[in-house]
Design a protein around this motif. Structure first.
Motif, short mmCIF file in Angstrom:
data_model
loop_
_atom_site.label_atom_id
_atom_site.label_comp_id
_atom_site.label_asym_id
_atom_site.label_seq_id
_atom_site.Cartn_x
_atom_site.Cartn_y
_atom_site.Cartn_z
N ASN A 172 0.80 -1.23 0.00
CA ASN A 172 0.00 0.00 0.00
C ASN A 172 0.82 1.27 0.00
O ASN A 172 1.96 1.29 0.46
CB ASN A 172 -0.94 0.00 1.22
CG ASN A 172 -2.03 -1.05 1.07
OD1 ASN A 172 -2.44 -1.37 -0.03
ND2 ASN A 172 -2.46 -1.61 2.19
N THR A 186 5.85 2.53 4.78
CA THR A 186 6.54 2.81 6.04
C THR A 186 6.11 4.13 6.70
O THR A 186 5.92 4.17 7.92
CB THR A 186 8.06 2.75 5.80
OG1 THR A 186 8.38 1.40 5.45
CG2 THR A 186 8.86 3.15 7.03
N SER A 207 3.69 4.41 -6.41
CA SER A 207 4.20 5.16 -7.56
C SER A 207 4.36 4.24 -8.77
O SER A 207 4.50 3.01 -8.65
CB SER A 207 5.55 5.78 -7.21
OG SER A 207 6.46 4.76 -6.87
N THR A 221 7.65 2.11 -8.65
CA THR A 221 7.64 0.88 -7.84
C THR A 221 6.75 -0.17 -8.51
O THR A 221 7.09 -1.36 -8.52
CB THR A 221 7.13 1.16 -6.40
OG1 THR A 221 7.85 2.27 -5.87
CG2 THR A 221 7.32 -0.03 -5.50
N GLU A 247 3.92 14.37 -11.64
CA GLU A 247 2.97 14.36 -10.53
C GLU A 247 3.66 14.93 -9.29
O GLU A 247 4.58 14.32 -8.75
CB GLU A 247 2.50 12.93 -10.22
CG GLU A 247 1.42 12.91 -9.15
CD GLU A 247 1.30 11.59 -8.40
OE1 GLU A 247 2.35 11.00 -8.08
OE2 GLU A 247 0.17 11.15 -8.15
P1 NAP Z 1 5.90 4.09 -3.33
O1 NAP Z 1 7.15 4.73 -2.86
O2 NAP Z 1 5.85 3.56 -4.70
O3 NAP Z 1 5.58 2.96 -2.26
C1 NAP Z 1 4.41 2.21 -2.36
C2 NAP Z 1 4.56 0.94 -1.59
O4 NAP Z 1 5.53 0.10 -2.21
C3 NAP Z 1 5.07 1.14 -0.15
O5 NAP Z 1 4.40 0.23 0.69
C4 NAP Z 1 6.54 0.78 -0.26
O6 NAP Z 1 7.08 0.36 0.96
C5 NAP Z 1 6.44 -0.36 -1.24
N1 NAP Z 1 7.69 -0.72 -1.89
C6 NAP Z 1 8.66 0.09 -2.36
N2 NAP Z 1 9.63 -0.64 -2.93
C7 NAP Z 1 9.27 -1.94 -2.81
C8 NAP Z 1 9.87 -3.18 -3.18
N3 NAP Z 1 11.03 -3.22 -3.82
N4 NAP Z 1 9.22 -4.33 -2.87
C9 NAP Z 1 8.02 -4.31 -2.24
N5 NAP Z 1 7.43 -3.15 -1.86
C10 NAP Z 1 8.03 -1.99 -2.15
O7 NAP Z 1 4.66 5.09 -3.21
P2 NAP Z 1 4.26 6.00 -1.97
O8 NAP Z 1 5.27 7.11 -1.89
O9 NAP Z 1 3.97 5.21 -0.75
O10 NAP Z 1 2.86 6.57 -2.46
C11 NAP Z 1 2.73 7.72 -3.24
C12 NAP Z 1 2.39 7.34 -4.67
O11 NAP Z 1 1.30 6.42 -4.69
C13 NAP Z 1 1.92 8.53 -5.47
O12 NAP Z 1 2.62 8.55 -6.68
C14 NAP Z 1 0.44 8.30 -5.70
O13 NAP Z 1 -0.06 8.82 -6.89
C15 NAP Z 1 0.34 6.82 -5.66
N6 NAP Z 1 -0.99 6.44 -5.17
C16 NAP Z 1 -1.86 5.83 -6.00
C17 NAP Z 1 -3.11 5.46 -5.53
C18 NAP Z 1 -4.11 4.78 -6.39
O14 NAP Z 1 -5.13 4.32 -5.88
N7 NAP Z 1 -3.88 4.67 -7.64
C19 NAP Z 1 -3.45 5.68 -4.20
C20 NAP Z 1 -2.54 6.28 -3.40
C21 NAP Z 1 -1.30 6.65 -3.89
P3 NAP Z 1 7.98 1.34 1.87
O15 NAP Z 1 7.13 2.51 2.22
O16 NAP Z 1 8.33 0.50 3.03
O17 NAP Z 1 9.15 1.73 1.03
#
Ligand code: NAP
Length: 522
Positions: free
Chosen positions: A157, A186, A235, A238, A401
């Motif tokens: 998430n 996190t 994102s 990811t 974004e």
């Molecule tokens: P993120 O950095 O991509 O992280 C998302 C999730 O992926 C986190 O739980 C993160 O864990 C995990 N993650 C990262 N690297 C990973 C790996 N190698 N293996 C497994 N898990 C991994 O995104 P964010 O900063 O949390 O969220 C912001 C982004 O999400 C924005 O770009 C937003 O547009 C998007 N978003 C989309 C929606 C939708 O419904 N489409 C909803 C909300 C947000 P850690 O935090 O532990 O690194």
């Protein structure tokens, strides 16, 4: 909350990872809230626990019984929602922001519980259709059934909706009989942890049907295969990394992604100043910029207005933004909270810098903001930032974004021009059209639909009941094509079916009746 390592809930017990962990700071004060580590936790045992204890416990329940368990868990969250509001404030959320996540979360689960009770059969198999004759004599036919795969659902998430993001994925998986392992982001894992704790303490959910791992999940995907489901929100970068894991590319683990997107809102040419739609457009844009300090995947990033109305719209939005009060959640008069953390604010400033190459900053200052009730140097506060890009040929507003209170207003000349600008977002979660002109609305909705998972039309007739541009509804599809990840969540029972295996069964009518119990259910 102590600053010890945040616990995970695995194989029926609360466990803590080892090592220093990643520090999570309070978004308002900068103090350490907790530390997050999954080092030393046995994810293999957790997966086994889900596949055996969790799967078997859910298999013993019918769809309506699972719906009952889900409802009880949701009501436990509702009962203790104040605890979640309080924790959410540490992540920068005002009460209104927290409600979007917390009430939105248990509300979504309650809607699914109702759908499960009323819309699914009193059994464990869905019969999707009537038998389709496949021979001229009527002795051979086919029919589709949906059954529970022998797998688990892993949720990964995003940080912005620790409760809703978890519940909107948990609800359909649970109804489908698939046990869930949640991996929260996190920065807000402590909010997700508390929500899981409330559900566990309620005793509502069958053992093994819900587990939580706070921290990294190295090696987890190695344990997944073709019966398993990954629901990812975060994102695009990811999503791309996880989508290329051999679990997905070689073993066909189901992978659903909800990623970032450059959602649009368009004002109709009919909506001149003085028309209700003009004010609705301005209000919606300011709401989307300020709720959760703009950290919403569905927020309006691109606001398109008829060229002749660019000045009037920009001035009205500036005036409304000027009325916002940025500061500590709960402090007197505060209407916009903080970003989740200072590194997130750094990311938004960098993205805003890129948007500034394509347009003029007409409201806000990325480097300073007046803050009420908190120390501006310690908290992750940011002013709303409004850009105006008269030159729409630049790529940045359609590609970058800024995941914060940031939006760009741009002009369009006619419907074809508007639709080509909309398409430059390369696929979004949500779009909106604000107009009372039926012909314009029709052209824009039909022209934009292929690039969107959801399109909202806002006008004087619907405004009072409208749920708004940025709010996904459990009854409706959430997700979008292309850049938005190409996935679909929610959409009522569609999300439950997405967790089930569809199988075509062929045989004589008598055999089909014996297998399926007869007609489609319900
Ligand atoms: P993120 O950095 O991509 O992280 C998302 C999730 O992926 C986190 O739980 C993160 O864990 C995990 N993650 C990262 N690297 C990973 C790996 N190698 N293996 C497994 N898990 C991994 O995104 P964010 O900063 O949390 O969220 C912001 C982004 O999400 C924005 O770009 C937003 O547009 C998007 N978003 C989309 C929606 C939708 O419904 N489409 C909803 C909300 C947000 P850690 O935090 O532990 O690194």
């Amino acid at each position: 909350m102590s600053t010890d390592i945040l616990p995970s809930y695995l194989a029926g017990t609360w466990q803590t990872g080892t090592g220093e962990g990643r520090e999570v700071a309070d978004a308002v004060t900068g103090e350490t809230v907790t530390r997050v580590s999954s080092d030393g936790l046995d994810l293999g045992a957790a997966v086994d626990h889900a596949r055996t204890t969790g799967w078997n416990a859910l298999a013993e329940l019918t769809f309506p019984e699972r719906a009952g368990a889900l409802k009880a868990a949701a009501l436990a969250l509702q009962e203790r929602r104040q605890e979640l509001y309080d924790l959410s404030a540490r992540a920068g959320c005002t009460r209104a922001d927290a409600k979007v996540d917390v009430d939105g979360g248990f509300g979504t689960a309650l809607v699914y519980a109702s759908l499960g009770r009323k819309g699914l059969p009193d059994g464990t198999v869905v019969v999707e259709d009537d038998p389709v004759p496949l021979g001229k004599q009527g002795t051979f036919a086919g029919q589709h059934i949906l059954t529970t795969p022998r797998g688990i659902a892993v949720q990964v998430n995003a940080f912005n909706f620790p409760v809703w993001g978890m519940l909107e994925k948990l609800a359909p998986a649970l109804l489908a009989g698939v046990p869930t392992l949640v991996k929260p982001a996190t920065p807000t894992a402590y909010v997700a942890e508390h929500a899981v704790r409330i559900m566990v303490e309620s005793g509502a959910l069958p053992e093994g049907s819900l587990q939580l791992v706070c921290g990294g999940v190295d090696g987890l995907f190695d344990l997944l295969g073709g019966q398993d489901h990954v629901g990812f929100t975060g994102s695009a970068s990811t999503a791309a990394r996880l989508r290329s894991d051999p679990a997905v590319t070689e073993r066909s683990t189901h992978f659903n992604a909800e990623a970032d997107s450059l959602n649009f809102s368009a004002l109709g040419p009919d909506a001149t100043p003085g028309q209700p739609e003009f004010d609705l457009f301005v209000q919606a844009l300011v709401t989307e910029m300020s709720v959760k300090a703009g950290q919403k995947c569905t927020a309006i990033r691109r606001a398109f207005v008829p060229r002749g109305q660019l000045d009037a719209v920009t001035e009205a939005v500036e005036a409304a933004l000027d009325a916002l009060v940025v500061g500590a959640p709960g402090a007197e008069g505060v209407t916009m909270g903080a970003l989740v953390g200072r590194s997130q604010r750094d990311d938004v400033r960098t993205a805003a810098g890129r948007l500034g190459q394509a347009g003029r900053l007409v409201f806000g200052d990325p480097d300073t903001v007046a803050v009420t009730g908190a120390d501006a140097d310690r908290g992750a506060f940011l002013s709303p930032l409004l850009f105006r890009a008269d030159d729409t040929t630049r790529s940045e507003p359609h590609e970058v974004e800024a995941f914060g209170p940031v939006s760009t207003v741009m002009p369009y000349d006619d419907v074809p021009d508007l639709l080509s600008l909309v398409a430059r977002g390369r696929g979004s979660l949500a779009g909106s059209v604000v107009s009372h002109d039926g012909g314009f609305v029709r052209d824009v909705v039909l022209g934009a639909a292929a690039h969107h998972g959801r399109v909202l039309v806002l006008d004087r007739d619907a405004a009072a009941e409208s749920t708004g541009h940025g709010t996904p509804m459990p009854q409706l599809v959430h997700g979008g094509p292309g850049r938005a990840g190409g996935g679909q969540e929610e959409g009522g029972l569609r999300a439950v079916y997405a967790h089930l295996q569809r199988t075509a069964v062929q045989g004589s009518p008598a055999v089909l009746a014996a297998v399926t119990g007869g007609a489609p259910q319900p």
